[in-house]
Design an enzyme around this catalytic site. Sequence first.
Site, PDB file in Angstrom:
ATOM      1  N   ASN A  11      45.350  38.442  16.609  1.00  0.00           N
ATOM      2  CA  ASN A  11      45.552  37.097  15.753  1.00  0.00           C
ATOM      3  C   ASN A  11      47.320  36.327  15.810  1.00  0.00           C
ATOM      4  O   ASN A  11      47.569  36.941  15.352  1.00  0.00           O
ATOM      5  CB  ASN A  11      45.734  37.830  14.143  1.00  0.00           C
ATOM      6  N   TRP A  12      46.814  35.534  16.811  1.00  0.00           N
ATOM      7  CA  TRP A  12      48.187  35.247  17.367  1.00  0.00           C
ATOM      8  C   TRP A  12      48.722  34.066  15.834  1.00  0.00           C
ATOM      9  O   TRP A  12      49.685  33.954  16.232  1.00  0.00           O
ATOM     10  CB  TRP A  12      48.370  34.336  18.801  1.00  0.00           C
ATOM     11  N   LYS A  13      48.213  34.074  15.014  1.00  0.00           N
ATOM     12  CA  LYS A  13      48.412  32.604  14.096  1.00  0.00           C
ATOM     13  C   LYS A  13      49.222  31.764  15.074  1.00  0.00           C
ATOM     14  O   LYS A  13      47.936  31.284  15.774  1.00  0.00           O
ATOM     15  CB  LYS A  13      49.750  33.339  13.015  1.00  0.00           C
ATOM     16  N   HIS A 101      40.923  34.849   6.209  1.00  0.00           N
ATOM     17  CA  HIS A 101      42.510  35.808   6.937  1.00  0.00           C
ATOM     18  C   HIS A 101      43.414  35.494   5.416  1.00  0.00           C
ATOM     19  O   HIS A 101      42.915  34.085   4.623  1.00  0.00           O
ATOM     20  CB  HIS A 101      43.423  35.104   7.846  1.00  0.00           C
ATOM     21  N   GLU A 103      46.151  34.580   4.893  1.00  0.00           N
ATOM     22  CA  GLU A 103      46.858  33.483   5.082  1.00  0.00           C
ATOM     23  C   GLU A 103      46.509  31.835   4.724  1.00  0.00           C
ATOM     24  O   GLU A 103      46.398  31.186   4.677  1.00  0.00           O
ATOM     25  CB  GLU A 103      47.853  32.996   6.526  1.00  0.00           C
ATOM     26  N   GLU A 175      42.366  44.225   5.409  1.00  0.00           N
ATOM     27  CA  GLU A 175      43.907  44.049   5.688  1.00  0.00           C
ATOM     28  C   GLU A 175      44.630  43.906   4.535  1.00  0.00           C
ATOM     29  O   GLU A 175      44.869  42.503   3.745  1.00  0.00           O
ATOM     30  CB  GLU A 175      44.019  42.240   6.453  1.00  0.00           C
ATOM     31  N   GLY A 181      52.560  41.234   8.306  1.00  0.00           N
ATOM     32  CA  GLY A 181      53.780  41.053   8.958  1.00  0.00           C
ATOM     33  C   GLY A 181      54.775  41.311   7.510  1.00  0.00           C
ATOM     34  O   GLY A 181      55.580  41.017   7.698  1.00  0.00           O
ATOM     35  N   SER A 221      50.920  45.033   9.405  1.00  0.00           N
ATOM     36  CA  SER A 221      52.037  46.309  10.590  1.00  0.00           C
ATOM     37  C   SER A 221      51.248  47.000  11.814  1.00  0.00           C
ATOM     38  O   SER A 221      52.255  47.843  11.475  1.00  0.00           O
ATOM     39  CB  SER A 221      52.770  46.558   9.484  1.00  0.00           C
TER      40      SER A 221
HETATM   41  C1  PEP Z   1      47.074  39.406  11.003  1.00  0.00           C
HETATM   42  O1  PEP Z   1      47.921  38.669  11.254  1.00  0.00           O
HETATM   43  O2  PEP Z   1      46.311  40.026  10.055  1.00  0.00           O
HETATM   44  C2  PEP Z   1      48.241  40.735  10.928  1.00  0.00           C
HETATM   45  C3  PEP Z   1      48.105  41.682  10.199  1.00  0.00           C
HETATM   46  O3  PEP Z   1      49.593  41.003  10.607  1.00  0.00           O
HETATM   47  P1  PEP Z   1      50.571  41.642  11.445  1.00  0.00           P
HETATM   48  O4  PEP Z   1      50.550  42.714  12.163  1.00  0.00           O
HETATM   49  O5  PEP Z   1      51.774  40.794  11.985  1.00  0.00           O
HETATM   50  O6  PEP Z   1      50.760  42.757  10.501  1.00  0.00           O
END
Ligand code: PEP
Length: 258
Positions: A11-13, A101, A103, A175, A181, A221
Amino acid sequence: MKPRGVLLAGNWKMNHLQKETLTFLDALAPVLKNTPKQNSQMRIYVPALSLEVAAKKVKTDSILLQIGCQNAHYEKAGAFTGEISVPMLKEIGVDQVLVGHSERRQLFGETNETVLKRTVSALEQGMEVLVCVGETLEERNQGKMQSVLQSQLELLVQHETARKAFGEKLHIAYEPVWAIGTGVTASPAQAAEAHALIRELLQTKVSPAYANATRILYGGSVTPANFKELLACSDIDGGLVGGASLKIESWTQLWALI
Ligand code: PEP
Protein backbone atom coordinates in the site's frame (compact mmCIF):
# COMPACT_ATOMS: atom_id res chain seq x y z
CA MET A 1 2.63 -24.50 1.22
CA LYS A 2 -0.25 -22.34 2.41
CA PRO A 3 -3.64 -23.76 1.38
CA ARG A 4 -4.84 -20.39 0.09
CA GLY A 5 -1.48 -19.33 -1.32
CA VAL A 6 0.11 -16.10 -0.16
CA LEU A 7 -0.65 -12.56 -1.21
CA LEU A 8 1.97 -9.89 -0.73
CA ALA A 9 0.18 -6.57 -1.11
CA GLY A 10 1.82 -3.18 -0.91
CA ASN A 11 0.00 0.00 0.00
CA TRP A 12 1.92 2.98 -1.27
CA LYS A 13 -0.56 5.47 0.24
CA MET A 14 0.27 8.99 -1.08
CA ASN A 15 3.84 8.16 -2.09
CA HIS A 16 5.79 7.85 -5.36
CA LEU A 17 5.30 9.96 -8.45
CA GLN A 18 4.69 8.35 -11.84
CA LYS A 19 8.37 8.40 -12.74
CA GLU A 20 9.32 6.69 -9.47
CA THR A 21 6.56 4.14 -10.04
CA LEU A 22 7.96 3.21 -13.44
CA THR A 23 11.51 2.97 -12.09
CA PHE A 24 10.24 0.71 -9.30
CA LEU A 25 8.42 -1.53 -11.76
CA ASP A 26 11.49 -1.75 -13.97
CA ALA A 27 13.48 -3.00 -10.98
CA LEU A 28 10.71 -5.35 -9.87
CA ALA A 29 10.10 -7.02 -13.24
CA PRO A 30 13.24 -9.22 -13.30
CA VAL A 31 12.71 -10.23 -9.67
CA LEU A 32 9.19 -11.46 -10.42
CA LYS A 33 10.37 -13.19 -13.55
CA ASN A 34 13.27 -14.95 -11.84
CA THR A 35 11.44 -15.91 -8.65
CA PRO A 36 7.90 -16.96 -9.61
CA LYS A 37 5.92 -18.34 -6.67
CA GLN A 38 3.43 -21.08 -7.15
CA ASN A 39 -0.02 -20.14 -5.92
CA SER A 40 1.13 -16.73 -4.60
CA GLN A 41 0.61 -13.21 -5.89
CA MET A 42 2.08 -9.77 -5.55
CA ARG A 43 -0.06 -6.66 -5.69
CA ILE A 44 0.53 -2.95 -5.14
CA TYR A 45 -2.13 -0.36 -4.37
CA VAL A 46 -0.60 2.68 -6.04
CA PRO A 47 -1.79 6.31 -5.83
CA ALA A 48 -4.72 7.02 -8.16
CA LEU A 49 -2.75 9.22 -10.53
CA SER A 50 -0.19 6.45 -11.14
CA LEU A 51 -2.75 3.72 -11.77
CA GLU A 52 -2.92 4.17 -15.51
CA VAL A 53 0.83 4.22 -16.16
CA ALA A 54 1.38 1.31 -13.77
CA ALA A 55 -1.42 -0.80 -15.29
CA LYS A 56 -0.13 -0.11 -18.80
CA LYS A 57 3.45 -0.96 -17.88
CA VAL A 58 2.47 -4.21 -16.20
CA LYS A 59 0.48 -5.23 -19.27
CA THR A 60 3.04 -4.16 -21.88
CA ASP A 61 6.00 -5.74 -20.08
CA SER A 62 4.01 -8.82 -18.91
CA ILE A 63 4.93 -8.21 -15.26
CA LEU A 64 3.17 -10.64 -12.92
CA LEU A 65 1.99 -7.88 -10.62
CA GLN A 66 -1.56 -6.86 -9.79
CA ILE A 67 -2.23 -3.14 -9.64
CA GLY A 68 -4.95 -1.87 -7.30
CA CYS A 69 -6.60 1.38 -6.27
CA GLN A 70 -6.65 2.53 -2.64
CA ASN A 71 -10.36 3.35 -2.64
CA ALA A 72 -13.39 3.57 -4.96
CA HIS A 73 -16.78 5.25 -4.70
CA TYR A 74 -19.97 3.20 -4.59
CA GLU A 75 -21.79 5.26 -7.22
CA LYS A 76 -20.88 4.77 -10.86
CA ALA A 77 -21.01 8.50 -11.64
CA GLY A 78 -22.40 11.74 -10.24
CA ALA A 79 -21.81 14.72 -8.01
CA PHE A 80 -19.01 13.31 -5.81
CA THR A 81 -16.16 15.78 -6.17
CA GLY A 82 -12.74 14.23 -5.74
CA GLU A 83 -13.93 10.62 -5.85
CA ILE A 84 -13.03 7.80 -8.25
CA SER A 85 -15.61 5.40 -9.66
CA VAL A 86 -15.26 1.74 -10.52
CA PRO A 87 -16.02 2.32 -14.23
CA MET A 88 -13.09 4.79 -14.27
CA LEU A 89 -10.83 2.11 -12.83
CA LYS A 90 -12.06 -0.55 -15.20
CA GLU A 91 -11.52 1.77 -18.16
CA ILE A 92 -7.78 1.77 -17.41
CA GLY A 93 -7.62 -1.96 -16.67
CA VAL A 94 -7.66 -1.88 -12.86
CA ASP A 95 -9.82 -4.50 -11.15
CA GLN A 96 -8.44 -4.48 -7.60
CA VAL A 97 -9.50 -2.13 -4.83
CA LEU A 98 -8.67 -1.64 -1.16
CA VAL A 99 -11.59 -0.60 1.02
CA GLY A 100 -11.81 0.62 4.61
CA HIS A 101 -8.14 1.25 5.34
CA SER A 102 -7.83 2.69 8.85
CA GLU A 103 -6.53 5.97 7.43
CA ARG A 104 -9.74 6.25 5.40
CA ARG A 105 -11.75 5.43 8.53
CA GLN A 106 -9.85 7.78 10.84
CA LEU A 107 -9.03 10.71 8.57
CA PHE A 108 -11.80 10.67 5.97
CA GLY A 109 -14.88 9.57 7.87
CA GLU A 110 -15.23 6.08 6.42
CA THR A 111 -17.71 4.02 8.43
CA ASN A 112 -18.75 0.37 8.46
CA GLU A 113 -21.78 1.45 6.39
CA THR A 114 -19.74 3.19 3.68
CA VAL A 115 -17.23 0.31 3.69
CA LEU A 116 -20.15 -2.02 2.98
CA LYS A 117 -21.48 0.22 0.20
CA ARG A 118 -18.09 0.56 -1.49
CA THR A 119 -17.41 -3.17 -1.18
CA VAL A 120 -20.76 -4.33 -2.52
CA SER A 121 -20.75 -1.88 -5.40
CA ALA A 122 -17.19 -2.84 -6.40
CA LEU A 123 -18.03 -6.55 -6.20
CA GLU A 124 -21.16 -6.07 -8.28
CA GLN A 125 -19.02 -4.38 -10.92
CA GLY A 126 -16.56 -7.28 -11.04
CA MET A 127 -13.76 -5.91 -8.88
CA GLU A 128 -11.75 -7.87 -6.32
CA VAL A 129 -11.89 -6.18 -2.91
CA LEU A 130 -9.59 -6.29 0.09
CA VAL A 131 -11.39 -4.93 3.14
CA CYS A 132 -9.32 -3.68 6.08
CA VAL A 133 -10.36 -4.15 9.69
CA GLY A 134 -8.54 -3.62 12.97
CA GLU A 135 -8.81 -2.17 16.45
CA THR A 136 -7.15 0.90 17.94
CA LEU A 137 -4.79 0.64 20.89
CA GLU A 138 -7.45 2.04 23.20
CA GLU A 139 -9.94 -0.59 22.05
CA ARG A 140 -7.38 -3.36 22.52
CA ASN A 141 -6.48 -2.11 26.00
CA GLN A 142 -10.16 -2.09 26.91
CA GLY A 143 -10.46 -5.73 25.84
CA LYS A 144 -12.59 -4.82 22.83
CA MET A 145 -10.51 -6.30 20.01
CA GLN A 146 -12.95 -9.10 19.32
CA SER A 147 -16.09 -6.96 19.43
CA VAL A 148 -14.53 -4.30 17.18
CA LEU A 149 -13.60 -6.89 14.55
CA GLN A 150 -17.08 -8.39 14.83
CA SER A 151 -18.77 -5.04 14.30
CA GLN A 152 -16.48 -4.14 11.39
CA LEU A 153 -17.34 -7.43 9.66
CA GLU A 154 -20.99 -7.70 10.70
CA LEU A 155 -22.58 -5.82 7.79
CA LEU A 156 -20.43 -7.68 5.27
CA VAL A 157 -21.29 -11.15 6.53
CA GLN A 158 -24.98 -10.25 6.42
CA HIS A 159 -25.01 -8.93 2.88
CA GLU A 160 -25.84 -11.43 0.14
CA THR A 161 -23.38 -10.02 -2.42
CA ALA A 162 -20.48 -9.98 0.04
CA ARG A 163 -21.37 -13.40 1.47
CA LYS A 164 -21.13 -15.00 -1.97
CA ALA A 165 -17.82 -13.25 -2.75
CA PHE A 166 -15.78 -14.31 0.29
CA GLY A 167 -12.81 -16.41 -0.74
CA GLU A 168 -13.09 -15.49 -4.38
CA LYS A 169 -13.42 -11.74 -4.92
CA LEU A 170 -13.51 -10.65 -1.30
CA HIS A 171 -10.65 -10.97 1.16
CA ILE A 172 -9.73 -9.37 4.48
CA ALA A 173 -6.73 -7.53 5.88
CA TYR A 174 -6.35 -7.43 9.65
CA GLU A 175 -4.49 -4.24 10.45
CA PRO A 176 -4.35 -3.30 14.12
CA VAL A 177 -4.36 0.51 13.99
CA TRP A 178 -1.66 0.71 16.67
CA ALA A 179 0.71 -1.23 14.42
CA ILE A 180 0.27 0.78 11.22
CA GLY A 181 3.28 2.94 10.47
CA THR A 182 4.39 2.85 14.10
CA GLY A 183 7.21 0.32 13.93
CA VAL A 184 5.31 -1.73 16.52
CA THR A 185 4.27 -5.03 14.99
CA ALA A 186 1.68 -7.32 16.49
CA SER A 187 3.42 -10.37 17.91
CA PRO A 188 2.75 -13.57 15.99
CA ALA A 189 0.54 -14.68 18.90
CA GLN A 190 -1.50 -11.45 18.85
CA ALA A 191 -1.89 -11.58 15.08
CA ALA A 192 -2.71 -15.29 15.10
CA GLU A 193 -5.43 -14.73 17.71
CA ALA A 194 -7.11 -12.00 15.66
CA HIS A 195 -6.83 -13.93 12.40
CA ALA A 196 -8.33 -17.04 14.01
CA LEU A 197 -11.24 -14.93 15.31
CA ILE A 198 -11.89 -13.53 11.85
CA ARG A 199 -11.72 -16.98 10.25
CA GLU A 200 -14.07 -18.39 12.89
CA LEU A 201 -16.53 -15.55 12.39
CA LEU A 202 -16.60 -16.19 8.64
CA GLN A 203 -17.00 -19.91 9.29
CA THR A 204 -20.03 -19.45 11.52
CA LYS A 205 -21.67 -16.48 9.80
CA VAL A 206 -20.94 -17.28 6.14
CA SER A 207 -19.77 -20.89 5.64
CA PRO A 208 -16.73 -23.05 6.39
CA ALA A 209 -15.89 -23.39 2.69
CA TYR A 210 -16.03 -19.66 1.98
CA ALA A 211 -14.15 -18.90 5.21
CA ASN A 212 -11.39 -21.35 4.38
CA ALA A 213 -10.95 -19.88 0.90
CA THR A 214 -10.68 -16.31 2.20
CA ARG A 215 -7.22 -14.82 2.45
CA ILE A 216 -6.66 -12.94 5.68
CA LEU A 217 -3.63 -10.67 5.37
CA TYR A 218 -1.78 -9.14 8.28
CA GLY A 219 -0.81 -5.47 8.09
CA GLY A 220 1.06 -3.28 10.54
CA SER A 221 4.79 -2.53 10.41
CA VAL A 222 5.62 -5.65 8.43
CA THR A 223 9.34 -5.78 7.59
CA PRO A 224 11.70 -8.40 6.19
CA ALA A 225 12.76 -8.99 9.81
CA ASN A 226 9.32 -10.01 11.12
CA PHE A 227 7.38 -11.27 8.09
CA LYS A 228 8.55 -14.88 8.15
CA GLU A 229 7.42 -15.43 11.71
CA LEU A 230 4.02 -13.88 10.99
CA LEU A 231 3.60 -15.91 7.83
CA ALA A 232 4.26 -19.10 9.77
CA CYS A 233 0.91 -18.65 11.59
CA SER A 234 -1.70 -20.87 9.98
CA ASP A 235 -4.38 -18.20 9.48
CA ILE A 236 -2.04 -15.52 8.10
CA ASP A 237 -2.18 -15.66 4.32
CA GLY A 238 0.10 -12.79 3.45
CA GLY A 239 0.81 -9.19 4.27
CA LEU A 240 -0.53 -5.73 3.54
CA VAL A 241 2.57 -3.61 3.72
CA GLY A 242 2.98 0.16 3.82
CA GLY A 243 6.48 1.47 4.59
CA ALA A 244 8.41 -1.63 3.54
CA SER A 245 6.64 -1.69 0.16
CA LEU A 246 8.09 1.67 -0.85
CA LYS A 247 11.68 0.59 -1.30
CA ILE A 248 12.56 -2.03 -3.87
CA GLU A 249 15.11 -3.64 -1.52
CA SER A 250 12.74 -4.32 1.38
CA TRP A 251 9.88 -5.16 -0.96
CA THR A 252 11.83 -7.82 -2.85
CA GLN A 253 13.19 -9.16 0.44
CA LEU A 254 9.60 -9.72 1.57
CA TRP A 255 8.84 -11.56 -1.67
CA ALA A 256 11.88 -13.77 -1.12
CA LEU A 257 10.43 -14.87 2.24
CA ILE A 258 7.30 -16.39 0.66
C1 PEP B 1 -0.60 0.00 5.72
O1 PEP B 1 -0.41 1.01 5.07
O2 PEP B 1 -1.65 -0.61 5.55
C2 PEP B 1 0.41 -0.45 6.65
C3 PEP B 1 0.23 -1.55 7.30
O3 PEP B 1 1.52 0.37 6.80
P1 PEP B 1 2.91 -0.05 7.53
O4 PEP B 1 3.34 -1.36 6.91
O5 PEP B 1 3.83 1.08 7.20
O6 PEP B 1 2.62 -0.18 8.96
